[in-house]
Design a protein around this motif. Sequence first.
Motif: not given
Length: 160
Positions: A55-64, A68-76, A125-133
């Motif tokens: 599973l490859h994730v390139q959008c907002p995500w959070a691991l809790s 309690n959130i322990i990691a997000t896409e901002k961690s990378l 994992i939260a997708t962005d419906a406004t982006s074609d990426d």
Amino acid sequence: MINDQIEVERRLSILVGLEWSGISRAADMLTLGFGPKREEKNFYGVPRQVSAWALHVQCPWALSEEGNIIATEKSLACSDEEANAFVMRLQQMLARRQPIVVERLSASPDCGLVVSLSQALRLVIATDATSDDESWRFFERQRDARHLVIEGGTIARESR
């Protein structure tokens, strides 16, 4: 017409009961592995261990953990050194807690995903419906495997 939410859940249902067996990164993309590992050679011919499913994730995500959130896409989203150290900490956490198993998963109408894991862990994992990426992709780690690709909050045409 295929309902994307139902199709995502159907295609990822293979993960339920499998172990979360790997975590890494490629730039700011989170890469997760599930299921048994096997040896595979990279394009240089060097052997490496890979999980059966990726599973490859390139959008907002959070691991809790227990809410309690322990990691997000901002961690990378930092220097390579900091991002590598972060991934190493997650790999160590994964190794200490083995096995962590996928208990259930659910998709949203915009192809977001919630993966509930044992030991009170949860990946959202939260997708962005406004982006074609590309938001995320799921595939079996074998040559010529079909990928499920999510772009713009929907299943990409080539994945249908």
